[in-house]
Scaffold this motif. Structure first.
Motif, mmCIF file in Angstrom:
data_model
loop_
_atom_site.group_PDB
_atom_site.id
_atom_site.type_symbol
_atom_site.label_atom_id
_atom_site.label_comp_id
_atom_site.label_asym_id
_atom_site.label_seq_id
_atom_site.Cartn_x
_atom_site.Cartn_y
_atom_site.Cartn_z
ATOM 1 N N ASP A 12 0.872 -1.180 0.000
ATOM 2 C CA ASP A 12 0.000 0.000 0.000
ATOM 3 C C ASP A 12 0.910 1.231 0.000
ATOM 4 O OD1 ASP A 12 -1.665 2.095 0.619
ATOM 5 O OD2 ASP A 12 -2.777 1.023 2.181
ATOM 6 N N ALA A 13 0.912 1.954 -1.118
ATOM 7 C CA ALA A 13 1.871 3.058 -1.279
ATOM 8 C C ALA A 13 1.617 4.192 -0.314
ATOM 9 C CB ALA A 13 1.837 3.579 -2.721
ATOM 10 N N ARG A 14 0.434 4.203 0.334
ATOM 11 C CA ARG A 14 0.143 5.303 1.251
ATOM 12 C C ARG A 14 0.818 5.118 2.604
ATOM 13 N NH1 ARG A 14 -6.018 4.420 2.010
ATOM 14 N NH2 ARG A 14 -5.110 2.340 2.138
ATOM 15 N N ARG A 63 0.352 9.909 -7.261
ATOM 16 C CA ARG A 63 -0.956 9.303 -7.470
ATOM 17 C C ARG A 63 -2.006 10.399 -7.417
ATOM 18 N NH1 ARG A 63 -2.630 6.635 -3.493
ATOM 19 N NH2 ARG A 63 -0.662 6.828 -2.390
ATOM 20 N N HIS A 97 4.574 4.894 -6.257
ATOM 21 C CA HIS A 97 4.993 3.875 -5.285
ATOM 22 C C HIS A 97 6.144 4.450 -4.475
ATOM 23 C CE1 HIS A 97 8.529 2.798 -7.739
ATOM 24 N NE2 HIS A 97 7.722 2.844 -8.776
ATOM 25 N N ASN A 135 1.549 9.982 -1.269
ATOM 26 C CA ASN A 135 0.824 10.133 -2.530
ATOM 27 C C ASN A 135 1.730 9.985 -3.753
ATOM 28 O OD1 ASN A 135 -1.464 10.659 -1.035
ATOM 29 N ND2 ASN A 135 -2.203 12.175 -2.498
ATOM 30 N N ASP A 151 -5.061 12.581 -6.600
ATOM 31 C CA ASP A 151 -5.813 12.599 -5.354
ATOM 32 C C ASP A 151 -6.604 13.891 -5.330
ATOM 33 O OD1 ASP A 151 -6.619 13.011 -2.716
ATOM 34 O OD2 ASP A 151 -4.863 12.000 -1.899
ATOM 35 N N THR A 203 7.370 8.251 0.690
ATOM 36 C CA THR A 203 6.153 7.441 0.577
ATOM 37 C C THR A 203 4.959 8.389 0.609
ATOM 38 O OG1 THR A 203 5.014 5.510 1.512
ATOM 39 C CG2 THR A 203 5.904 7.090 3.075
ATOM 40 N N HIS A 245 1.238 0.623 -6.671
ATOM 41 C CA HIS A 245 0.309 0.742 -5.540
ATOM 42 C C HIS A 245 -0.327 -0.642 -5.340
ATOM 43 C CE1 HIS A 245 -2.102 2.710 -2.642
ATOM 44 N NE2 HIS A 245 -3.161 2.952 -3.382
#
Ligand SMILES: Cc1cc2nc3c(=O)[nH]c(=O)nc-3n(C[C@H](O)[C@@H](O)[C@@H](O)COP(=O)(O)OP(=O)(O)OC[C@H]3O[C@@H](n4cnc5c(N)ncnc54)[C@H](O)[C@@H]3O)c2cc1C
Ligand code: FES
Ligand code: FES
Lengths: 160, 288
Positions: B119-121, B257, B220, B217, B259, B215, B155
């Motif tokens: 989970d890239a978040r 990513r 990856h 948003n 958002d 890490t 992700h």
């Protein structure tokens, strides 16, 4: 799907039950065993209303499957009072108006009770951090922090 | 909402877990359930079978092994945050684990699940990349090691194979090195909008070796090579750090990513601010 026979010890009483794998721990506690203290609020591990202790640690019981806890020792809010007498923390919630609607209270109590086991003279800020995983839509937290502080003060006074 | 129906199996050993994954097409491991369960609820993942690895012994310790700090896959975020060994040898990891959600979530989730899920978040990847860590993995063909630099591929995509079990995270123990992790919390979710891990070795005047990773948003989690290049071999001064942190803004739009809450422009800005904070902290250089 294959159902599973599991054993859960809840507040010292052993229960045997049969669950589907996808049954959540909170659902097993509430619907299969009748421990309705843990509430279901968000079901996404955000609100903390479902907080119980599993093997001594506070967790959100909506975020694990009941089968995962097979054999575990679980403590719920029903286990805090002894012989019908409220625990000191519960009394302080009452005294300090630490609840209004009461929906968050069982989870709040379990998180606070677990925190108090090791807490050593925390600041109000530290108490707020300790309960950051429990949301309350009524009290604004102030009275909850008062109740936790008062429990600590009472505990210290009785040790002196 | 209920998760999809699935068959449940419990492994008693790593080898049994590998076999069970092989026997059941599409099966996933189950560790702390804090990565998988939310996504099963929404239908983003619907594994037909889960292999519970919580009964496998020997995956919950934190110890020194062959010059590394070894952290068992089932160690929880709370255990990482409280461990004196981790605080001493891998402070960035202790920082990252302590930043996860709240105490109940930290008691629930594990380091192995966090890193394998990708989970890239999440917080830990930036710390693990900065620390130069690697994963010990066991699969049908035996054991192998995956370098953190090769681990994060997208992700929810990692280099851990479908039938592979992560058994431990390893962090090399190196003298005179320090590390840290700084995070800008998404105020709604608590996850990092941007998190930056930094590791450095200096002789007090020159920055000898450095690793910086981000890490949040991002497409990856990744090392920030341009930032590292601007630091290595340079003198330990505030200006060097400011100039290097500026390099973090060189990431293109496609490396973030999309958002609704945070545009690439905003994330780029956060990235340079938090890179500078992490670097000042790890290099012991005061703010202006
Ligand atoms: C409310 C909430 C808030 C959160 N906040 C944060 C936050 O602020 N920061 C943050 O970093 N994270 C946060 N998380 C995410 C959390 O850190 C997860 O990423 C992590 O706990 C997943 O680990 P797990 O043990 O729960 O994995 P699981 O959910 O059990 O598994 C996740 C995936 O990894 C695989 N897997 C698990 N263990 C292994 C293994 N040993 N080998 C190979 N594959 C494996 C599983 O098959 C599955 O696909 C949050 C989660 C929740 C629910
Ligand atoms: S119902 Fe479990 S955290 Fe809200
Ligand atoms: S008392 Fe109503 S939510 Fe806390």
């Amino acid at each position: 799907m294959t159902e599973h026979d599991i054993t859960l010890s809840v507040n010292g009483t052993e229960h045997e039950l049969t669950v589907e794998p996808r049954t959540l721990l909170v659902t097993a506690l509430r619907e299969d065993l009748g421990y309705t203290g843990a509430n279901v609020g968000c079901e996404t591990a955000r609100c903390g209303a479902c907080t119980v202790r599993v093997n001594g640690e506070a967790i959100k019981s909506c975020m694990r499957f009941a089968v995962q806890s097979d054999g575990a020792e679980i403590e719920t809010v029903e286990g805090l009072a002894e012989n019908g007498d409220l625990a000191p923390l519960q009394e302080q919630f009452q005294e300090n108006h630490g609840l209004q609607c009461g929906f968050c209270t069982p989870g709040m109590l379990m998180t606070a009770d677990t925190y108090l086991k090791d807490a050593d003279d925390p600041s109000r800020e530290e108490i707020r951090e300790a309960i950051e995983g429990n949301l309350c839509r009524c009290t604004g937290y102030h009275n909850i922090v008062d109740a936790i502080e008062a429990t600590l003060e009472q505990r210290e006074a009785s040790h002196e | 909402m209920y998760a999809n129906d699935f068959e449940y199996y419990r492994a008693e050993s790593v080898d049994e877990a590998v076999d069970l994954l092989g026997d059941h097409e599409g099966a996933e491991l189950l560790a702390g359930s804090h990565g998988l369960l939310p996504r099963m609820r929404t239908g983003e993942e619907a594994p037909p079978a889960l292999v519970d690895m919580n009964a496998v012994d020997g995956l919950s310790s934190i110890e020194h092994i062959d010059g590394d700090l070894s952290v068992g896959a089932l160690v929880t975020h709370a255990e990482l945050a409280e461990s004196e060994l981790v605080r001493e040898h891998a402070p960035a990891l202790a920082d990252a684990a302590g930043e996860v959600g709240d105490i109940q979530v930290r008691n629930g989730g594990t380091i192995g699940g966090n890193l394998a899920h990708g989970d890239a978040r999440t917080d830990h990847p930036a710390a693990v990349l900065a620390l130069g860590g690697s994963l010990d993995v066991t699969g049908p063909d035996g054991d192998r090691s995956i370098d953190a630099a090769d681990l994060f591929t997208g992700h929810f995509e990692t280099a851990v194979g479908e039938q592979e079990v992560v058994t431990a995270l390893r962090v090399p123990l190196e003298d005179d090195a320090s590390s840290t992790y700084h995070k800008h919390r998404n105020p709604l979710s608590g996850y990092p909008l941007i998190g930056v891990g930094a590791w450095a070795q200096t002789d007090g005047e020159t920055i000898e070796r450095v690793r910086v990773a981000a890490t949040g948003n991002l497409a990856h989690p990744k090392r920030l090579a341009a930032v590292e290049d601007a630091l290595e071999g340079e003198s330990l001064e505030a200006d060097t750090i400011t100039a290097a942190a500026e390099q973090a803004t060189s990431l293109g739009d496609d490396e973030f990513r999309p958002d609704v809450q945070a545009s690439p422009t905003y994330c780029r800005h956060l990235l340079s601010v938090y890179t500078e904070r992490a670097l000042r902290d790890v290099l012991g250089v005061d703010g202006e």
